[in-house]
Design an enzyme around this catalytic site. Sequence first.
Site, mmCIF file in Angstrom:
data_model
loop_
_atom_site.group_PDB
_atom_site.id
_atom_site.type_symbol
_atom_site.label_atom_id
_atom_site.label_comp_id
_atom_site.label_asym_id
_atom_site.label_seq_id
_atom_site.Cartn_x
_atom_site.Cartn_y
_atom_site.Cartn_z
ATOM 1 N N SER A 95 47.997 59.079 31.658
ATOM 2 C CA SER A 95 47.206 59.640 32.760
ATOM 3 C C SER A 95 46.571 58.466 33.495
ATOM 4 O O SER A 95 45.919 57.622 32.868
ATOM 5 C CB SER A 95 46.111 60.550 32.203
ATOM 6 O OG SER A 95 45.030 60.611 33.113
ATOM 7 N N HIS A 140 51.473 61.514 34.065
ATOM 8 C CA HIS A 140 50.629 62.710 34.096
ATOM 9 C C HIS A 140 49.613 62.493 35.216
ATOM 10 O O HIS A 140 48.777 61.595 35.131
ATOM 11 C CB HIS A 140 49.951 62.863 32.726
ATOM 12 C CG HIS A 140 48.985 63.994 32.624
ATOM 13 N ND1 HIS A 140 49.361 65.268 32.245
ATOM 14 C CD2 HIS A 140 47.649 64.060 32.834
ATOM 15 C CE1 HIS A 140 48.302 66.059 32.227
ATOM 16 N NE2 HIS A 140 47.239 65.346 32.579
ATOM 17 N N ASP A 165 46.578 63.817 37.459
ATOM 18 C CA ASP A 165 45.481 64.777 37.393
ATOM 19 C C ASP A 165 44.943 65.127 38.770
ATOM 20 O O ASP A 165 44.313 64.303 39.435
ATOM 21 C CB ASP A 165 44.349 64.181 36.537
ATOM 22 C CG ASP A 165 44.719 64.067 35.070
ATOM 23 O OD1 ASP A 165 44.988 65.112 34.453
ATOM 24 O OD2 ASP A 165 44.758 62.931 34.551
ATOM 25 N N MET A 173 42.315 67.298 40.850
ATOM 26 C CA MET A 173 41.035 68.026 40.685
ATOM 27 C C MET A 173 40.485 68.393 42.055
ATOM 28 O O MET A 173 40.547 67.577 42.978
ATOM 29 C CB MET A 173 40.024 67.141 39.952
ATOM 30 C CG MET A 173 40.508 66.657 38.601
ATOM 31 S SD MET A 173 39.197 65.828 37.710
ATOM 32 C CE MET A 173 40.083 65.213 36.280
ATOM 33 N N HIS A 211 49.029 67.864 36.710
ATOM 34 C CA HIS A 211 48.025 68.653 35.993
ATOM 35 C C HIS A 211 47.057 69.217 37.019
ATOM 36 O O HIS A 211 46.150 68.522 37.481
ATOM 37 C CB HIS A 211 47.309 67.770 34.953
ATOM 38 C CG HIS A 211 46.303 68.506 34.143
ATOM 39 N ND1 HIS A 211 45.424 67.883 33.298
ATOM 40 C CD2 HIS A 211 46.046 69.837 34.030
ATOM 41 C CE1 HIS A 211 44.652 68.792 32.711
ATOM 42 N NE2 HIS A 211 45.004 69.984 33.151
ATOM 43 N N MET A 230 44.164 70.944 38.086
ATOM 44 C CA MET A 230 42.846 71.480 37.722
ATOM 45 C C MET A 230 42.185 71.999 38.990
ATOM 46 O O MET A 230 41.241 71.409 39.524
ATOM 47 C CB MET A 230 42.022 70.377 37.049
ATOM 48 C CG MET A 230 42.523 70.074 35.640
ATOM 49 S SD MET A 230 41.866 68.553 34.970
ATOM 50 C CE MET A 230 43.045 67.383 35.591
ATOM 51 N N MET A 277 44.431 71.550 26.148
ATOM 52 C CA MET A 277 43.374 70.576 26.467
ATOM 53 C C MET A 277 42.539 70.300 25.230
ATOM 54 O O MET A 277 42.094 71.227 24.549
ATOM 55 C CB MET A 277 42.451 71.129 27.567
ATOM 56 C CG MET A 277 43.052 71.192 28.956
ATOM 57 S SD MET A 277 43.713 69.631 29.561
ATOM 58 C CE MET A 277 42.223 68.615 29.655
ATOM 59 N N PHE A 283 37.074 65.041 33.387
ATOM 60 C CA PHE A 283 36.777 63.606 33.282
ATOM 61 C C PHE A 283 37.615 62.945 32.198
ATOM 62 O O PHE A 283 37.907 63.577 31.179
ATOM 63 C CB PHE A 283 35.287 63.403 32.955
ATOM 64 C CG PHE A 283 34.374 64.028 33.976
ATOM 65 C CD1 PHE A 283 34.011 63.324 35.121
ATOM 66 C CD2 PHE A 283 33.934 65.336 33.815
ATOM 67 C CE1 PHE A 283 33.202 63.919 36.084
ATOM 68 C CE2 PHE A 283 33.123 65.938 34.780
ATOM 69 C CZ PHE A 283 32.755 65.231 35.919
ATOM 70 N N ASP A 310 46.272 66.898 25.843
ATOM 71 C CA ASP A 310 45.612 66.068 26.859
ATOM 72 C C ASP A 310 44.108 66.009 26.634
ATOM 73 O O ASP A 310 43.438 67.038 26.641
ATOM 74 C CB ASP A 310 45.919 66.666 28.248
ATOM 75 C CG ASP A 310 45.327 65.858 29.392
ATOM 76 O OD1 ASP A 310 44.956 64.685 29.182
ATOM 77 O OD2 ASP A 310 45.240 66.407 30.515
ATOM 78 N N THR A 318 42.552 56.740 29.132
ATOM 79 C CA THR A 318 41.816 55.493 28.934
ATOM 80 C C THR A 318 42.376 54.629 27.802
ATOM 81 O O THR A 318 42.356 53.406 27.907
ATOM 82 C CB THR A 318 40.326 55.784 28.661
ATOM 83 O OG1 THR A 318 40.240 56.880 27.736
ATOM 84 C CG2 THR A 318 39.603 56.186 29.924
HETATM 85 O O1 LIG Z 1 43.053 66.041 32.381
HETATM 86 C C1 LIG Z 1 42.336 65.106 32.109
HETATM 87 C C2 LIG Z 1 40.852 65.250 32.194
HETATM 88 O O2 LIG Z 1 40.554 66.515 32.629
HETATM 89 C C3 LIG Z 1 42.959 63.762 31.755
HETATM 90 O O3 LIG Z 1 44.351 63.883 31.752
HETATM 91 C C4 LIG Z 1 42.510 63.260 30.410
HETATM 92 O O4 LIG Z 1 41.146 63.263 30.272
HETATM 93 C C5 LIG Z 1 43.121 61.889 30.113
HETATM 94 O O5 LIG Z 1 42.200 60.913 29.933
HETATM 95 P P1 LIG Z 1 41.657 60.445 28.481
HETATM 96 O O6 LIG Z 1 42.859 60.169 27.623
HETATM 97 O O7 LIG Z 1 40.864 59.258 28.789
HETATM 98 O O8 LIG Z 1 40.860 61.599 27.929
HETATM 99 FE FE LIG Z 2 45.160 65.807 32.525
#
Ligand SMILES: O=C(CO)[C@H](O)[C@H](O)COP(=O)(O)O
Ligand SMILES: [Fe+2]
Length: 231
Positions: A14, A39, A41, A43, A73, A75, A144, A150, A178, A201
């Site tokens: 991501s 991936h 994201d 939002m 993804h 959201m 999730m 975040f 994820d 991260t």
């Molecule tokens: O959908 C997500 C957050 O809503 C991200 O894909 C996810 O948080 C990836 O980051 P990390 O591995 O740092 O959690």
């Molecule tokens: Fe995600």
Amino acid sequence: MSGHTHPCCKIGPSILCADLSCLADECRRMIHSGADYLHLDVMDGHFVPNLTFGHPIVKCLRPKMPDVYFDMHMMVQNPEKWVESMADAGANQYTFHVEACEDIPALCRKIQESGMRVGVGLKPGTPVETILPYSDLFDVVLIMTVEPGFGGQRFMEDMMSKVQYLRTNFPDLDIEVDGGVGPSTIDVVAEAGANMIVSGTAITGATDPSQVIALLRNSVENAIQKSQLER
Ligand SMILES: O=C(CO)[C@H](O)[C@H](O)COP(=O)(O)O
Ligand SMILES: [Fe+2]
């Protein structure tokens, strides 16, 4: 041995917490480090309290990497609204949240008809039973393991019961996980039966992303091999 083919391991970084002003370079860096897909994201500031980017950015990214698999993804509220634009932008997978959707079967069909793979996402509080009536209509389930919105949050291990339930009942399904997944949490994810691994991260912030990707892949491939021997 049963006739099932366990879906293979795919690692999808991501880029949420990467330097988004150099999006294409960051994406290329991930692919060169051994990523199987990206991936991305999206939002909207309504479904989640944060904003990222939408189909115009994806459309600009696509010609720079024609062969890379884009997992969107979504959201967003009203996920049905962006299906055509994302397909047109070159997305390969459209993962919407069931919490944001009024008519799950209609949206699944719409995504499929537009030529993308269908992903259904579940927030931590949403039971897996919500999607069972539609199991013929989706290709991927996204579990999730943080509240969406975040990057860099703490992994919720109690979500693994959803993964185990799905793997037991749908041996061929692509199960994606994820949120907070990295070297210290991958083993429980792999043993529960997930095969599509999103990691933000832990990969983008690493000094050597290829080393982290290899470690994640190794854990998942070992778990798949183990589960096949046990059959
Ligand atoms: O959908 C997500 C957050 O809503 C991200 O894909 C996810 O948080 C990836 O980051 P990390 O591995 O740092 O959690
Ligand atoms: Fe995600």
